[in-house]
Design a protein around this motif. Structure first.
Motif, PDB file in Angstrom:
ATOM      1  N   PHE A 109       0.833  -1.206   0.000  1.00 17.03           N
ATOM      2  CA  PHE A 109       0.000   0.000   0.000  1.00 17.03           C
ATOM      3  C   PHE A 109       0.870   1.259   0.000  1.00 17.03           C
ATOM      4  CE2 PHE A 109      -1.968   3.284   2.748  1.00 17.03           C
ATOM      5  CZ  PHE A 109      -3.016   3.656   1.910  1.00 17.03           C
ATOM      6  N   TRP A 261      -2.584  -0.064  -7.885  1.00 16.99           N
ATOM      7  CA  TRP A 261      -3.932  -0.230  -7.333  1.00 16.99           C
ATOM      8  C   TRP A 261      -4.661   1.098  -7.372  1.00 16.99           C
ATOM      9  CZ3 TRP A 261      -5.142   0.877  -1.728  1.00 16.99           C
ATOM     10  CH2 TRP A 261      -6.506   0.696  -1.457  1.00 16.99           C
ATOM     11  N   HIS A 263      -7.360   2.957  -5.869  1.00 11.19           N
ATOM     12  CA  HIS A 263      -8.187   2.865  -4.672  1.00 11.19           C
ATOM     13  C   HIS A 263      -9.505   3.620  -4.806  1.00 11.19           C
ATOM     14  CE1 HIS A 263      -6.028   6.669  -4.177  1.00 11.19           C
ATOM     15  NE2 HIS A 263      -7.017   7.051  -3.391  1.00 11.19           N
ATOM     16  N   THR A 264      -9.724   4.291  -5.933  1.00 12.59           N
ATOM     17  CA  THR A 264     -10.963   5.064  -6.105  1.00 12.59           C
ATOM     18  C   THR A 264     -12.077   4.244  -6.748  1.00 12.59           C
ATOM     19  OG1 THR A 264     -10.290   5.902  -8.281  1.00 12.59           O
ATOM     20  CG2 THR A 264      -9.604   7.167  -6.341  1.00 12.59           C
ATOM     21  N   ASN A 270     -12.501  -4.090  -3.999  1.00 10.11           N
ATOM     22  CA  ASN A 270     -11.355  -3.239  -4.325  1.00 10.11           C
ATOM     23  C   ASN A 270     -10.769  -2.553  -3.098  1.00 10.11           C
ATOM     24  OD1 ASN A 270      -9.648  -2.033  -6.434  1.00 10.11           O
ATOM     25  ND2 ASN A 270     -10.603  -0.117  -5.780  1.00 10.11           N
ATOM     26  N   ALA A 271     -11.508  -2.526  -1.999  1.00 10.85           N
ATOM     27  CA  ALA A 271     -11.002  -1.888  -0.778  1.00 10.85           C
ATOM     28  C   ALA A 271     -10.204  -2.851   0.090  1.00 10.85           C
ATOM     29  CB  ALA A 271     -12.174  -1.326   0.032  1.00 10.85           C
ATOM     30  N   THR A 382      -8.595  -4.714   6.743  1.00 11.00           N
ATOM     31  CA  THR A 382      -8.257  -4.533   5.329  1.00 11.00           C
ATOM     32  C   THR A 382      -8.336  -5.832   4.531  1.00 11.00           C
ATOM     33  OG1 THR A 382      -5.904  -4.795   5.873  1.00 11.00           O
ATOM     34  CG2 THR A 382      -6.775  -2.557   5.789  1.00 11.00           C
ATOM     35  N   TRP A 451     -10.399   3.306   7.277  1.00 13.04           N
ATOM     36  CA  TRP A 451     -10.188   2.550   6.047  1.00 13.04           C
ATOM     37  C   TRP A 451     -11.444   2.482   5.188  1.00 13.04           C
ATOM     38  CZ3 TRP A 451      -5.829   1.372   3.807  1.00 13.04           C
ATOM     39  CH2 TRP A 451      -5.846   0.514   2.709  1.00 13.04           C
ATOM     40  N   TYR A 452     -12.583   2.204   5.802  1.00 13.83           N
ATOM     41  CA  TYR A 452     -13.795   2.005   5.010  1.00 13.83           C
ATOM     42  C   TYR A 452     -14.397   3.316   4.505  1.00 13.83           C
ATOM     43  CZ  TYR A 452     -13.707  -2.846   6.587  1.00 13.83           C
ATOM     44  OH  TYR A 452     -13.346  -4.146   6.829  1.00 13.83           O
ATOM     45  N   THR A 455     -11.529   4.544   1.289  1.00 11.39           N
ATOM     46  CA  THR A 455     -11.121   3.700   0.169  1.00 11.39           C
ATOM     47  C   THR A 455     -12.343   3.270  -0.618  1.00 11.39           C
ATOM     48  OG1 THR A 455     -11.199   1.703   1.563  1.00 11.39           O
ATOM     49  CG2 THR A 455      -9.074   2.807   1.331  1.00 11.39           C
ATOM     50  N   SER A 456     -12.184   3.160  -1.923  1.00 12.21           N
ATOM     51  CA  SER A 456     -13.250   2.706  -2.827  1.00 12.21           C
ATOM     52  C   SER A 456     -14.545   3.467  -2.624  1.00 12.21           C
ATOM     53  CB  SER A 456     -13.479   1.193  -2.658  1.00 12.21           C
ATOM     54  OG  SER A 456     -12.324   0.482  -3.018  1.00 12.21           O
TER      55      SER A 456
END
Length: 758
Positions: A109, A261, A263-264, A270-271, A382, A451-452, A455-456
């Motif tokens: 990452f 990667w 991340h969008t 994908n997250a 993750t 994180w949630y 990401t994504s």
């Protein structure tokens, strides 16, 4: 050997090793030796890379060296740097692998975010990947050497086992399973695999007898059984099979092919770093296709889960109870079927087991415990959002219960209420120290939010919010409604044959025994359990989540009822043994005085017999022999299941490339409930399943059909009655009206969009 207190200790010391023991722990390795072996592997790896570049590579050399370098060396170095020793062979092995995985996830990452700033746009592929990963390995070895160069020993994965036939049997059992899978694919015979299943079913009977296998072989036995069960199903096809794993293949391959990667991209998968980092790193470094990373490397990681559970159970129970509990866990069919379709959850369950092992590990210093729990918690967050949310849902009330139980007034009230029970054991209100802190819960919560949310496009966070909203909004009207609760629907649904009804009864009996076991632990001190108050509280909460999966509308269906139960088994599996012991004790009570050992002997015999029969039903062996609705993917050819042939894979790949052309990139790809999955592995962001009603697919979309569609000349779609799935079969010719066939691979066809009117 395993001591009554639960700590692992081995007798093969430097002087006076036990006769007849095979020392796989190698716990007397000097720092010179471990560094020498690691650098030798690194040299072998780079030699194989050079040979591959010249077109003369040695088969499997790079793959083997790369796997050991990535899986064991980083974690081993980190254990040395942190000066963690004396935790036992099983824990050392698991900590080593867990630390290696989380290190590569974090470093991958970091490199993905930092190196593009310096103009390196593909840090997850090519020569840049090999370079920075090799530099990390060298750096870790040098740091470990500097920090711990005076040490004479190094914690090395492994354990000592008795030499002889039992050791050889469990070593070769996975190899025999691989040969059975090869025979099934090459000659179409499942005789070898059926023999393997029958052998595995005999193992609890032999161990229950106490005359064949020594308890020191139990860890190897449970690891070998788990790996064999995973291999016997994962190798049934040369391509990934199942549902979610095709989307995991897409995002993992996307990161590996592009070397970066993104991340969008909006996707829960994908997250997850367990997919978008581990796949490109292992695939690129070891020169293994992402498909075979899923089919070989991930099952190895997942086979460590029952081994870790054995260690956790053994610390709190007897070695036999620990083995029975771990065997019950791997016997449940979800372990070797559904879980193979969820690579990210395989890694997440390993991190969850590592968290359990750490908070149970009294040999660790407090700072080491806090650091490892934080690392593994980040790995869990993750790796899989569903498991993370479930663990958090059990963790918070567990801590609240433990904080309440620590109050003296609560202890006095409980003691007064339970004074009628002379055997009462205060598991929750006792004086044992709580190992899970409030600060860990807060850190875990922070990981989830950070994180949630970032990401994504917060896909995982939105999914949780939608599930919570659907559950809460329907509580008043649909509580305990079978069409709104997947768990209750499964219990109440009739089965097709008496044999399947018997199988369902076995499942229900085992669940009743688990509940009885959890209740009996504080009531019967004679059971001699040493369950940690943290572990026991979490077990109660996971049992509560199982009950919620039956009662609450739309809760269990969000994750799938069988997976919810499989996750809960991580904590509640050993209580099955205690529930069975209570039942046998009640039945054999009148014989206790005349035959003092009768209860123990009968308990062992009946539990081992139940486990053998339970496993044979779960593995599909019974249904295969009786030819009564076979359920095993490995033993039977089950139609309408997402297992794809090579022509179907080639056709799906062709369609994804064709639809990806500049002129056609906005066209969507459709298939039925099965065929769309193989397309999803190559084009997850624009592949969809057909609708059961109305227009089944847009006119401007491509249609893909596989072998099952061509064989039956129909497509299978799903209509929903709340959470109940109703399969609908539609004639294929009515779906393709106005379309032309543009690809025909024998067992895979593609139809183009309906032409627009002039």
């Amino acid at each position: 050997m395993l001591l009554p207190g639960g700590h692992e200790r081995y007798t093969a010391v430097q002087s006076g090793r036990r006769v007849g023991m095979l020392d796989l722990e190698i716990h007397r390795w000097s720092w010179r030796r471990i560094v020498t072996v690691s650098f030798s592997l690194l040299l072998l790896f780079w030699g194989s890379v050079a040979l591959d570049g010249m077109g003369g590579g040695i088969p499997l050399l790079r793959q083997t060296a790369g796997f050991f370098l990535l899986t064991f060396v980083p974690g081993l170095c980190l254990l040395r740097v942190m000066e963690i020793r004396g935790v036992g062979g099983i824990r050392t092995l698991l900590y080593t692998v867990g630390l290696s995985l989380i290190l590569w996830m974090i470093l991958g990452f970091a490199m993905n975010m930092l190196l593009p700033v310096f103009g390196i746009m593909s840090p997850l592929s090519g020569s840049y990947l090999l370079l920075w990963m090799s530099m990390v390995l060298i750096f870790l070895l040098v740091i470990a050497f500097i920090v711990d160069r005076r040490s004479e020993v190094v914690p090395t994965p492994g354990i000592s086992y008795p030499k002889g036939l039992p050791f050889l049997f469990f070593i070769f059992l996975p190899l025999l399973t691989g040969l059975g899978a090869y025979a099934k694919e090459l000659w179409g015979t499942s005789v070898v695999l059926m023999g393997v299943i029958l052998l595995i079913a005999c193992i609890p009977l032999l161990i229950g007898s106490g005359r064949v296998f020594h308890e020191e072989i139990y860890p190897l036995a449970i690891f070998s059984i788990g790996l064999s069960l995973l291999l016997h199903t994962v190798l049934i096809s040369g391509h990934v099979w199942g549902w979610d794993i095709n989307e995991e293949l897409y995002y993992g391959s996307l990161a590996a092919q592009s070397g970066l990667w993104d991340h969008t991209l909006y996707s829960n998968v994908n997250a997850m770093l367990s997919i978008v980092m581990l796949i490109p790193l292992f695939s690129g470094f070891c020169a293994i296709s992402p498909v075979w990373v899923f089919k070989l490397i991930y099952p190895f990681f997942f086979s460590l889960v029952p081994l870790g559970l054995y260690a956790a159970y053994r610390q709190q129970t007897s070695s036999l109870t620990a083995f029975f509990g771990a065997f019950f866990f791997v016997s449940f069919y979800v372990f070797f079927t559904e879980m193979l379709q969820l690579a990210r959850q395989q890694v997440a369950e390993l991190f969850l087991v590592l968290i359990v092992l750490v908070f149970l590990d009294h040999a660790l210093e407090r700072s080491h415990r806090a650091f490892l729990m934080a690392l593994f918690a980040f790995g869990l967050v993750t790796s899989h959002y569903g498991l993370t949310y479930l663990f958090f849902a059990a963790l918070v009330p567990s801590i609240l219960v433990l904080l309440l139980a620590e109050r003296n007034v609560v202890g006095r009230v409980v003691k007064r209420l339970m004074c009628w029970c002379s055997f009462f054991s205060p598991v929750l209100t006792g004086k044992a120290r709580r190992m899970i802190s409030v600060s860990f819960v807060l850190v875990f919560c922070a990981f989830i939010l950070i994180w949630y949310l970032f990401t994504s496009e917060a896909a995982a966070f939105k999914s949780a919010a939608e599930i919570g909203e659907s559950v809460l909004s329907s509580l008043q009207d649909e509580l305990f409604m079978s069409d709104a609760s997947q768990g209750l629907h499964i219990i109440l649904s009739p089965t097709d044959t008496p044999l399947h009804e018997l199988y369902k009864s076995l499942q229900l009996v085992s669940q009743v025994l688990i509940a009885l076991g959890i209740i009996s632990v504080p009531l019967f001190a004679v059971l001699k359990s040493r369950f940690s108050k943290d572990y026991y509280a979490l077990s109660i909460m996971f049992l509560g989540l199982c009950v919620a999966g039956i009662a609450l509308p739309y809760f269990s269906s969000a994750l799938n009822t069988s997976r919810l139960y499989q996750i809960s088994l991580i904590f509640i599996a050993p209580f099955f043994v205690y529930g069975a012991m209570v039942i046998v004790g009640l039945i054999a009570g009148p014989f206790r005085k005349r035959r003092p050992g009768a209860v123990t002997a009968w308990s062992r015999a009946l539990i081992s017999l139940f486990l053998a029969v339970f496993f044979l039903f779960n593995a599909g062996f019974v249904f295969e022999i009786a030819d009564d609705g076979p359920t095993s993917l490995a033993l039977s050819e089950i139609e309408e299941y997402p297992i794809f042939s090579e022509p179907e894979v080639v056709g799906a790949s062709w369609l994804a490339k064709t639809a990806g052309d500049a002129e056609r990139k906005d066209r969507y790809l459709y298939g039925d409930d099965i065929s769309w999955l193989v397309v999803r592995g190559f084009a997850a962001m624009n592949s969809w399943t057909m609708a059961a009603e109305g227009k089944h697919a847009p006119d401007d979309s491509y249609l893909f059909f596989g072998a099952a569609n061509l064989r039956s000349e129909s497509v299978k779609v799903t209509a929903y009655r709340k959470v109940v799935r109703v399969p609908v079969h539609l004639p294929m010719h009515s779906i393709v009206v106005g379309r032309g066939k543009i690809y025909d691979g024998g067992t895979a066809v593609v139809f183009d969009p309906i032409p627009e009117p002039d």
